[in-house]
Design a protein around this motif. Structure first.
Motif, PDB file in Angstrom:
ATOM      1  N   GLY A  17       0.805  -1.211   0.000  1.00  0.00           N
ATOM      2  CA  GLY A  17       0.000   0.000   0.000  1.00  0.00           C
ATOM      3  C   GLY A  17       0.836   1.257   0.000  1.00  0.00           C
ATOM      4  N   THR A  18       0.164   2.381   0.147  1.00  0.00           N
ATOM      5  CA  THR A  18       0.812   3.692   0.137  1.00  0.00           C
ATOM      6  C   THR A  18       0.435   4.438   1.405  1.00  0.00           C
ATOM      7  OG1 THR A  18       0.689   3.785  -2.277  1.00  0.00           O
ATOM      8  CG2 THR A  18       1.068   5.867  -1.117  1.00  0.00           C
ATOM      9  N   ILE A  19       1.441   5.012   2.044  1.00  0.00           N
ATOM     10  CA  ILE A  19       1.212   5.776   3.270  1.00  0.00           C
ATOM     11  C   ILE A  19       0.695   7.167   2.892  1.00  0.00           C
ATOM     12  CG2 ILE A  19       2.325   6.786   5.301  1.00  0.00           C
ATOM     13  CD1 ILE A  19       4.245   4.435   5.276  1.00  0.00           C
ATOM     14  N   ARG A  20      -0.307   7.614   3.609  1.00  0.00           N
ATOM     15  CA  ARG A  20      -0.876   8.946   3.399  1.00  0.00           C
ATOM     16  C   ARG A  20      -1.112   9.603   4.751  1.00  0.00           C
ATOM     17  NH1 ARG A  20      -2.195   8.852  -1.909  1.00  0.00           N
ATOM     18  NH2 ARG A  20      -2.825   6.856  -2.820  1.00  0.00           N
ATOM     19  N   ALA A  21      -1.195  10.930   4.724  1.00  0.00           N
ATOM     20  CA  ALA A  21      -1.530  11.662   5.949  1.00  0.00           C
ATOM     21  C   ALA A  21      -3.040  11.697   6.105  1.00  0.00           C
ATOM     22  CB  ALA A  21      -0.976  13.083   5.887  1.00  0.00           C
ATOM     23  N   VAL A  22      -3.510  11.511   7.344  1.00  0.00           N
ATOM     24  CA  VAL A  22      -4.940  11.641   7.602  1.00  0.00           C
ATOM     25  C   VAL A  22      -5.391  13.033   7.199  1.00  0.00           C
ATOM     26  CG1 VAL A  22      -6.705  11.646   9.393  1.00  0.00           C
ATOM     27  CG2 VAL A  22      -4.892   9.928   9.441  1.00  0.00           C
ATOM     28  N   ASN A  23      -4.593  14.049   7.560  1.00  0.00           N
ATOM     29  CA  ASN A  23      -4.821  15.422   7.101  1.00  0.00           C
ATOM     30  C   ASN A  23      -3.683  15.793   6.156  1.00  0.00           C
ATOM     31  OD1 ASN A  23      -7.200  16.002   8.569  1.00  0.00           O
ATOM     32  ND2 ASN A  23      -5.989  16.295  10.422  1.00  0.00           N
ATOM     33  N   GLY A  24      -3.962  15.767   4.903  1.00  0.00           N
ATOM     34  CA  GLY A  24      -2.968  16.113   3.891  1.00  0.00           C
ATOM     35  C   GLY A  24      -3.649  16.746   2.699  1.00  0.00           C
ATOM     36  N   ALA A  25      -3.057  17.771   2.138  1.00  0.00           N
ATOM     37  CA  ALA A  25      -3.703  18.475   1.032  1.00  0.00           C
ATOM     38  C   ALA A  25      -2.662  19.096   0.118  1.00  0.00           C
ATOM     39  CB  ALA A  25      -4.640  19.559   1.558  1.00  0.00           C
ATOM     40  N   ASN A  26      -3.001  19.149  -1.166  1.00  0.00           N
ATOM     41  CA  ASN A  26      -2.227  19.912  -2.137  1.00  0.00           C
ATOM     42  C   ASN A  26      -2.899  21.272  -2.289  1.00  0.00           C
ATOM     43  OD1 ASN A  26      -0.346  17.831  -2.753  1.00  0.00           O
ATOM     44  ND2 ASN A  26      -1.874  16.864  -4.083  1.00  0.00           N
ATOM     45  N   LEU A  27      -2.196  22.319  -1.907  1.00  0.00           N
ATOM     46  CA  LEU A  27      -2.776  23.656  -1.916  1.00  0.00           C
ATOM     47  C   LEU A  27      -2.603  24.297  -3.283  1.00  0.00           C
ATOM     48  CD1 LEU A  27      -1.502  24.925   1.563  1.00  0.00           C
ATOM     49  CD2 LEU A  27      -3.597  23.656   0.997  1.00  0.00           C
ATOM     50  N   ILE A  54       0.541  25.265  -5.501  1.00  0.00           N
ATOM     51  CA  ILE A  54       1.445  26.131  -4.739  1.00  0.00           C
ATOM     52  C   ILE A  54       2.389  25.313  -3.865  1.00  0.00           C
ATOM     53  CG2 ILE A  54       1.533  27.901  -2.946  1.00  0.00           C
ATOM     54  CD1 ILE A  54      -1.096  28.980  -4.079  1.00  0.00           C
ATOM     55  N   THR A  55       1.830  24.403  -3.082  1.00  0.00           N
ATOM     56  CA  THR A  55       2.649  23.556  -2.207  1.00  0.00           C
ATOM     57  C   THR A  55       1.757  22.459  -1.650  1.00  0.00           C
ATOM     58  OG1 THR A  55       4.182  23.530  -0.328  1.00  0.00           O
ATOM     59  CG2 THR A  55       2.216  24.897  -0.118  1.00  0.00           C
ATOM     60  N   THR A  56       2.327  21.604  -0.852  1.00  0.00           N
ATOM     61  CA  THR A  56       1.558  20.584  -0.151  1.00  0.00           C
ATOM     62  C   THR A  56       1.646  20.830   1.350  1.00  0.00           C
ATOM     63  OG1 THR A  56       1.277  18.198   0.185  1.00  0.00           O
ATOM     64  CG2 THR A  56       3.507  19.001  -0.074  1.00  0.00           C
ATOM     65  N   LEU A  57       0.616  20.446   2.065  1.00  0.00           N
ATOM     66  CA  LEU A  57       0.594  20.585   3.519  1.00  0.00           C
ATOM     67  C   LEU A  57       0.231  19.227   4.097  1.00  0.00           C
ATOM     68  CD1 LEU A  57       0.739  22.426   6.036  1.00  0.00           C
ATOM     69  CD2 LEU A  57      -1.717  22.827   5.755  1.00  0.00           C
ATOM     70  N   GLN A  58       1.096  18.707   4.970  1.00  0.00           N
ATOM     71  CA  GLN A  58       0.889  17.380   5.530  1.00  0.00           C
ATOM     72  C   GLN A  58       0.990  17.424   7.048  1.00  0.00           C
ATOM     73  OE1 GLN A  58       0.126  14.857   3.503  1.00  0.00           O
ATOM     74  NE2 GLN A  58       0.530  15.948   1.596  1.00  0.00           N
ATOM     75  N   ASP A  59       0.012  16.846   7.706  1.00  0.00           N
ATOM     76  CA  ASP A  59       0.049  16.677   9.157  1.00  0.00           C
ATOM     77  C   ASP A  59       0.683  15.316   9.433  1.00  0.00           C
ATOM     78  OD1 ASP A  59      -0.287  16.444  11.846  1.00  0.00           O
ATOM     79  OD2 ASP A  59      -2.485  16.510  11.827  1.00  0.00           O
ATOM     80  N   LEU A  60       1.956  15.306   9.844  1.00  0.00           N
ATOM     81  CA  LEU A  60       2.713  14.064  10.012  1.00  0.00           C
ATOM     82  C   LEU A  60       2.438  13.379  11.343  1.00  0.00           C
ATOM     83  CD1 LEU A  60       6.157  15.186   8.541  1.00  0.00           C
ATOM     84  CD2 LEU A  60       4.171  14.229   7.377  1.00  0.00           C
ATOM     85  N   SER A  61       1.589  13.972  12.163  1.00  0.00           N
ATOM     86  CA  SER A  61       1.324  13.376  13.474  1.00  0.00           C
ATOM     87  C   SER A  61       0.417  12.159  13.375  1.00  0.00           C
ATOM     88  CB  SER A  61       0.693  14.410  14.408  1.00  0.00           C
ATOM     89  OG  SER A  61      -0.581  14.830  13.921  1.00  0.00           O
ATOM     90  N   GLN A  62      -0.315  12.022  12.286  1.00  0.00           N
ATOM     91  CA  GLN A  62      -1.224  10.890  12.141  1.00  0.00           C
ATOM     92  C   GLN A  62      -1.248  10.453  10.677  1.00  0.00           C
ATOM     93  OE1 GLN A  62      -5.377  11.507  13.306  1.00  0.00           O
ATOM     94  NE2 GLN A  62      -5.275   9.623  14.491  1.00  0.00           N
ATOM     95  N   LEU A  63      -0.766   9.229  10.436  1.00  0.00           N
ATOM     96  CA  LEU A  63      -0.683   8.703   9.080  1.00  0.00           C
ATOM     97  C   LEU A  63      -1.559   7.461   8.948  1.00  0.00           C
ATOM     98  CD1 LEU A  63       3.166   8.973   8.391  1.00  0.00           C
ATOM     99  CD2 LEU A  63       1.386  10.661   7.939  1.00  0.00           C
ATOM    100  N   GLU A  64      -1.930   7.176   7.722  1.00  0.00           N
ATOM    101  CA  GLU A  64      -2.735   6.004   7.411  1.00  0.00           C
ATOM    102  C   GLU A  64      -2.162   5.311   6.180  1.00  0.00           C
ATOM    103  OE1 GLU A  64      -6.528   7.793   6.977  1.00  0.00           O
ATOM    104  OE2 GLU A  64      -6.104   8.660   4.994  1.00  0.00           O
ATOM    105  N   VAL A  65      -2.613   4.106   5.923  1.00  0.00           N
ATOM    106  CA  VAL A  65      -2.141   3.334   4.771  1.00  0.00           C
ATOM    107  C   VAL A  65      -3.342   2.927   3.941  1.00  0.00           C
ATOM    108  CG1 VAL A  65      -0.761   1.388   3.986  1.00  0.00           C
ATOM    109  CG2 VAL A  65      -0.276   2.425   6.204  1.00  0.00           C
ATOM    110  N   ASP A  66      -3.305   3.256   2.659  1.00  0.00           N
ATOM    111  CA  ASP A  66      -4.330   2.813   1.717  1.00  0.00           C
ATOM    112  C   ASP A  66      -3.772   1.630   0.932  1.00  0.00           C
ATOM    113  OD1 ASP A  66      -6.101   4.709   2.534  1.00  0.00           O
ATOM    114  OD2 ASP A  66      -5.755   6.076   0.855  1.00  0.00           O
TER     115      ASP A  66
END
Length: 357
Positions: free
Chosen positions: A59-69, A188-200
């Motif tokens: 799978g691929t690791i993703r941030a629970v709160n992650g966004a491309n701004l 513009i950039t990406t913003l990732q909250d690294l405190s909580q990650l998930e795997v899809d």
């Protein structure tokens, strides 16, 4: 005549001697044992073990709160308030576009709002005295509402000229510079909250009956030798018609040292223990024609081996699951198979402990 007799006698003695020599030579060879000497090998005993049922996936690791701004409006970048890689708080200003036109429109709208409010307040007092028609009062009230709406519209436009952090996290590489003109939708950039990650990840749809939220998952990545714990959070409500796979999502308990986008290998504990026959991994000879082991047997002359085709399964901690072909308790050669053949005589290693664990 006598000379011929002597010659014949001499020849008879010579050939008789040669025949006797050859007979003795071949008799010795005939009685010699040409069989190869026994081969020294190590052996292990097939044993029954209880293994948890594990389903493997990637799978691929993703941030629970992650966004491309991205920009919601076009304009010139006038100010970048953060640096690449910086930690930011929710609502913190990241980037500002040129908003001089919107600011001018806002000042004009504010002036119109002041006038509309004054006219409305005047007409409100006059309508009570019945000095003006109801239609004039309704028009002044509508003008006031329109002026308020105009201010709200311009403030929304101004908001589109400012990119703020929707949540706390780490800013990625900022892809624009002050002075750049960007269009709506420009990344513009990406913003990732690294405190909580998930795997899809996904698995074949046939495993659906075995899956449920709460299952424990072991996660491994190429970036770390550590195994991370995760919990299955969600199972998709439909199967992908293109791949016939079922999408799943797991939440990592500890994400220290991991980043969104990393590739992950997952072992899903299905909470269904099963009994399996196992052997040391070194006991199995793998080939395209089939997996083979050498079974230790004995006869009146000692120990010998016979090859046997088996069906192997998973490998865990140096031991291989034997799905068919070997019974628990049978002795199997674990080291030295490359010197063996069908019916080969063997001698077991005196201290095979290092090979049979």
């Amino acid at each position: 005549m006598r000379a011929y007799l002597y010659v014949s006698l001499i020849l008879l003695v010579i050939f008789g001697g040669i025949s006797g020599y050859l007979y003795n030579k071949f008799s010795v060879l005939a009685n010699t044992d040409f069989s190869p000497p026994p081969v020294t090998v190590a052996a292990a005993t097939a044993r029954m073990e209880t293994w948890p049922s594990v389903l493997q996936a990637v799978g691929t690791i993703r941030a629970v709160n992650g966004a491309n701004l991205a920009a919601e409006a076009s304009g010139e970048v006038t100010n970048i308030s953060v640096a690449s890689g910086q930690e930011v708080e929710a609502g913190q200003l990241l980037l500002t576009l040129n908003d001089s036109l919107e600011q001018a429109s806002k000042r004009r709208a504010e002036a119109n709002l002041v006038l509309a409010r004054q006219l409305y307040e005047r007409d409100e007092s006059l309508i009570k005295q019945k000095s003006i028609p109801q239609s004039q009062y309704d028009r002044s009230r509508a003008d006031l509402d329109a002026a308020v709406a105009s201010i709200a519209e311009i403030e929304a436009q101004l908001g589109n000229k400012r990119i703020v952090a929707p949540f706390a996290g780490r800013v990625g590489i900022i892809e624009v510079k002050a002075g750049d003109y960007i269009d709506s939708g420009t990344s513009i950039t990406t913003l990732q909250d690294l405190s909580q990650l998930e795997v899809d990840f996904s698995v074949p749809a046939r495993h659906y009956p075995e899956l449920r939220a709460g299952l424990d998952i072991a996660v491994r990545t190429a970036s770390s030798e550590q195994t991370f714990a995760a919990t299955l959070q969600a199972v998709d409500a439909a199967v992908d018609t293109g791949t016939r796979n079922l999408a799943l999502r797991a939440l990592l308990s500890d994400s220290e040292g991991l980043l969104p986008g990393m590739f992950a290998q997952l072992d899903i504990d299905l909470d269904q223990a099963r009994d399996v026959v196992t052997l040391p991994e070194t006991a199995v000879t793998y080939s395209a024609q089939g997996d083979t082991v050498y079974v230790v047997t004995n006869d009146d002359e000692g120990l010998l081996v016979m090859p046997r085709v088996i069906r192997s399964g998973e490998v865990r901690d140096g031991r291989t699951e034997i799905r068919s072909g070997v019974e628990s308790g049978e002795r199997i050669v674990s080291v030295g198979q490359n010197k063996l053949y069908r019916g080969a005589r063997i001698v077991l290693e005196e201290n095979p402990a290092d090979f049979t664990q």
